[in-house]
Design an enzyme around this catalytic site. Structure first.
Site, PDB file in Angstrom:
ATOM      1  N   TYR A  33       2.187   3.313   2.192  1.00 50.58           N
ATOM      2  CA  TYR A  33       3.112   2.308   2.721  1.00 50.58           C
ATOM      3  C   TYR A  33       2.737   0.928   2.214  1.00 50.58           C
ATOM      4  O   TYR A  33       1.664   0.709   1.673  1.00 50.58           O
ATOM      5  CB  TYR A  33       3.108   2.335   4.247  1.00 50.58           C
ATOM      6  CG  TYR A  33       1.870   1.722   4.886  1.00 50.58           C
ATOM      7  CD1 TYR A  33       1.901   0.431   5.421  1.00 50.58           C
ATOM      8  CD2 TYR A  33       0.662   2.423   4.943  1.00 50.58           C
ATOM      9  CE1 TYR A  33       0.771  -0.134   6.001  1.00 50.58           C
ATOM     10  CE2 TYR A  33      -0.460   1.869   5.523  1.00 50.58           C
ATOM     11  CZ  TYR A  33      -0.405   0.586   6.046  1.00 50.58           C
ATOM     12  OH  TYR A  33      -1.525   0.030   6.606  1.00 50.58           O
ATOM     13  N   LYS A 149      -3.573   2.739   0.076  1.00 47.18           N
ATOM     14  CA  LYS A 149      -2.908   2.316   1.317  1.00 47.18           C
ATOM     15  C   LYS A 149      -2.092   3.483   1.892  1.00 47.18           C
ATOM     16  O   LYS A 149      -0.852   3.508   1.836  1.00 47.18           O
ATOM     17  CB  LYS A 149      -2.025   1.096   1.072  1.00 47.18           C
ATOM     18  CG  LYS A 149      -1.645   0.333   2.344  1.00 47.18           C
ATOM     19  CD  LYS A 149      -0.988  -0.988   2.009  1.00 47.18           C
ATOM     20  CE  LYS A 149      -0.547  -1.743   3.247  1.00 47.18           C
ATOM     21  NZ  LYS A 149      -1.684  -2.205   4.069  1.00 47.18           N
TER      22      LYS A 149
END
Length: 286
Positions: A33, A149
């Site tokens: 994300y 991430k």
């Protein structure tokens, strides 16, 4: 006005937005994300966030859900439909929907893409920064590739909840050598008694924050001496200042760690200067 989300090719009412129960993001946290600031209706550091998204996808071998030009259109359309002037846009890409199996699904399985946007009141963030925040320390029990991430954030969730229950706003993870890595959703910084700015080097032990990168440029312009290295809890407690950075926090002063005051227990001048100058160095695009 009701909120609108983008879900796999469609703009739908936020309250009715849904993904398949066998989406691998839901069942395996098999996805990544990004969160990008919206300022005055414009995206902040979009290029850097997209580059990090592409890197994260490459590291776990997920294809881009669409060409980058199309993705940028989706981001802007989601912002437009939600009429967000100041806030954040969130995008998440997973490996897609497939029968639950630890092995990757067939390569023809399309990745899933979700985009949402929400407004925030900038004055609230300024008020928090004006007072400073408290943090607690917690053992770093995350996997070894936090530079990617991913949506696998359970250790971060538990650490930040522990911070909330302790009356703090953030938790700083501490590795086995007693050195601070980063926060549950922020990068960690201190200002030494001699005035040197210190933040952990961008290795696999931290996420290379986009705001962190920009703040290094701001620090150079302000002629601050910067050391990218690990620092201990003891160093943090003895620091002149401490603060956190992220897309949602910019530079927010830390005034207490584990209940103990940092410096004089008030927000410091270095954190304030970095915060005030941040948007002069960030890339802001329509």
């Amino acid at each position: 006005m009701s909120r609108i989300a983008y879900v796999n090719g469609q703009y739908v009412a936020h309250a009715q937005a849904a993904v398949h129960i066998e989406d691998r993001g839901y069942q395996f946290a098999d996805g990544v994300y990004e969160v990008c600031e919206i300022r005055g209706g414009h995206l902040v550091d979009e290029r850097r966030h997209v580059e990090r998204l592409v890197r994260s996808l490459g590291e776990i071998r997920i294809a881009l859900p669409m060409p980058l030009a199309a993705l940028k259109v989706v981001l802007r359309e989601t912002i437009r439909r939600n009429r967000v002037r100041n806030g954040f846009v969130y995008l998440q890409v997973t490996r897609g929907v497939a029968r639950r199996d630890h092995y990757f699904p067939d390569p023809s399985t399309p990745p899933s893409l979700v985009v949402t946007a929400r407004a925030v009141d900038p004055a609230k963030g300024e008020a928090v920064a004006g007072e400073g925040i408290a943090v607690i320390t917690a053992p770093d029990n995350r996997w070894e590739r936090v530079d990617i991430k991913t949506v696998g954030l359970l250790p971060n969730v538990l650490a930040k909840q522990a911070a909330k229950e302790a009356g703090a706003r953030e938790a700083w993870f501490v590795d086995r050598e007693g050195r601070i890595t980063e926060g549950g959703s922020t990068n960690a910084w201190i200002v030494t008694p001699e005035g040197r700015l210190v933040t952990r080097q961008a290795d696999n032990g931290i996420l290379r924050g986009i705001t962190r990168t920009v703040m290094l440029q701001v620090a150079e312009q302000l002629q601050l001496t910067v050391e990218e290295r690990a620092f201990t809890v003891a160093e943090a407690l003895a620091a002149r200042e401490a603060f956190v950075t992220s897309a949602t926090n910019f530079a927010t002063p830390v005034v207490r760690i584990d209940g103990l005051p940092i410096g004089d227990g008030r927000p410091g001048a270095v954190a304030r200067a970095l915060r005030e100058n941040f948007h002069s160095f960030a890339e802001i695009t329509p």
